[in-house]
Design a protein around this motif. Structure first.
Motif, PDB file in Angstrom:
ATOM      1  N   ALA A 121      47.333  19.796  90.541  1.00 12.49           N
ATOM      2  CA  ALA A 121      47.620  19.924  89.113  1.00 12.49           C
ATOM      3  C   ALA A 121      48.280  21.264  88.841  1.00 12.49           C
ATOM      4  O   ALA A 121      48.064  22.233  89.576  1.00 12.49           O
ATOM      5  N   GLY A 158      49.031  23.736  85.307  1.00 12.87           N
ATOM      6  CA  GLY A 158      48.743  23.789  83.881  1.00 12.87           C
ATOM      7  C   GLY A 158      48.731  25.193  83.328  1.00 12.87           C
ATOM      8  O   GLY A 158      49.287  26.116  83.927  1.00 12.87           O
ATOM      9  N   SER A 193      48.741  19.167  83.932  1.00 12.45           N
ATOM     10  CA  SER A 193      49.457  17.960  84.340  1.00 12.45           C
ATOM     11  C   SER A 193      49.140  17.724  85.810  1.00 12.45           C
ATOM     12  O   SER A 193      49.351  18.601  86.648  1.00 12.45           O
ATOM     13  N   THR A 194      48.614  16.545  86.125  1.00 14.00           N
ATOM     14  CA  THR A 194      48.219  16.259  87.495  1.00 14.00           C
ATOM     15  C   THR A 194      49.352  15.581  88.263  1.00 14.00           C
ATOM     16  O   THR A 194      50.261  14.994  87.680  1.00 14.00           O
ATOM     17  N   SER A 212      48.672  12.170  85.056  1.00  8.76           N
ATOM     18  CA  SER A 212      47.844  12.296  83.862  1.00  8.76           C
ATOM     19  C   SER A 212      47.949  13.703  83.276  1.00  8.76           C
ATOM     20  O   SER A 212      48.382  14.639  83.961  1.00  8.76           O
ATOM     21  N   THR A 213      47.568  13.814  82.019  1.00 13.03           N
ATOM     22  CA  THR A 213      47.562  15.104  81.345  1.00 13.03           C
ATOM     23  C   THR A 213      46.222  15.319  80.668  1.00 13.03           C
ATOM     24  O   THR A 213      45.554  14.350  80.267  1.00 13.03           O
ATOM     25  N   THR A 240      52.157  19.865  74.012  1.00 14.51           N
ATOM     26  CA  THR A 240      52.506  18.814  74.959  1.00 14.51           C
ATOM     27  C   THR A 240      52.922  19.444  76.282  1.00 14.51           C
ATOM     28  O   THR A 240      53.808  20.302  76.301  1.00 14.51           O
ATOM     29  N   ILE A 241      52.267  19.014  77.356  1.00 12.53           N
ATOM     30  CA  ILE A 241      52.630  19.499  78.680  1.00 12.53           C
ATOM     31  C   ILE A 241      53.490  18.447  79.366  1.00 12.53           C
ATOM     32  O   ILE A 241      53.248  17.241  79.227  1.00 12.53           O
ATOM     33  N   SER A 242      54.505  18.911  80.073  1.00 11.47           N
ATOM     34  CA  SER A 242      55.380  17.997  80.789  1.00 11.47           C
ATOM     35  C   SER A 242      55.856  18.681  82.070  1.00 11.47           C
ATOM     36  O   SER A 242      55.670  19.886  82.243  1.00 11.47           O
ATOM     37  N   ARG A 243      56.432  17.902  82.952  1.00  7.98           N
ATOM     38  CA  ARG A 243      56.882  18.449  84.219  1.00  7.98           C
ATOM     39  C   ARG A 243      58.229  17.893  84.611  1.00  7.98           C
ATOM     40  O   ARG A 243      58.571  16.767  84.255  1.00  7.98           O
ATOM     41  N   VAL A 297      56.923  23.241  85.143  1.00 10.33           N
ATOM     42  CA  VAL A 297      56.044  22.622  84.161  1.00 10.33           C
ATOM     43  C   VAL A 297      56.274  23.326  82.820  1.00 10.33           C
ATOM     44  O   VAL A 297      56.405  24.554  82.782  1.00 10.33           O
TER      45      VAL A 297
END
Length: 114
Positions: free
Chosen positions: A32, A34, A50-51, A55-56, A67-70, A77
Motif C-alpha cells: 500500500a 498512502g 491505496s492498496t 482498494s482505498t 480522494t487518493i489515486s495512483r 500516488v
C-alpha cells in the motif's frame, strides 16, 4: 525505495490542493501507499491509503473530501484534497507499506487559513 512528496502550500478554507508522492520504485510491488499527517502538538495520524489490490481507505475525518489515486506507470500516488478546513493544516507525509518493512517520505506542509 525513496518517496518524494510535493504539492503542499497555503490555501483558503474551502479550497483544494493536490499532493503527489513519487516513488523511486514500482508502487505496484508495494502492499500500500498512502498519506499520514501531523499537526503541531499532535501525533501523526492516518489520512488515506491505496492498496496494490485496488482498494482505498480513508480516515473518517477526510471521507467525502479527499480522494487518493495512483498512476502505476508513473509510480506516483496522489491525494486530491477538497473542501479544506483549518483543521486539515498539518505536515503531510507519504508512506509505503512494503513487503518487508515500510518507508516514509519527507513531509509537505499544508496550511489552510484565510
Amino acid at each position: 525505495v525513496q518517496l518524494q512528496a510535493s504539492g503542499g502550500g497555503l490555501v483558503q478554507p474551502g479550497g483544494s490542493l493536490r499532493l503527489s508522492c513519487a516513488a523511486s520504485g514500482s508502487i505496484s510491488s508495494m502492499n500500500a501507499v498512502g498519506w499520514y499527517r501531523q499537526a503541531p502538538g499532535k501525533q501523526r495520524e492516518f489520512v488515506a491509503a491505496s492498496t496494490s489490490g485496488g482498494s482505498t481507505n480513508y480516515a473518517d475525518s477526510v471521507k467525502g473530501r479527499f480522494t487518493i489515486s495512483r498512476d502505476n506507470a508513473k509510480n506516483t500516488v496522489y491525494l486530491q484534497m477538497s473542501s479544506l478546513k483549518p483543521e486539515d493544516t498539518a505536515v503531510y507525509y507519504c508512506h509505503a507499506d512494503l513487503l518487508f518493512g515500510e518507508q516514509w517520505g519527507q513531509g509537505t506542509q499544508v496550511t489552510v487559513s484565510s
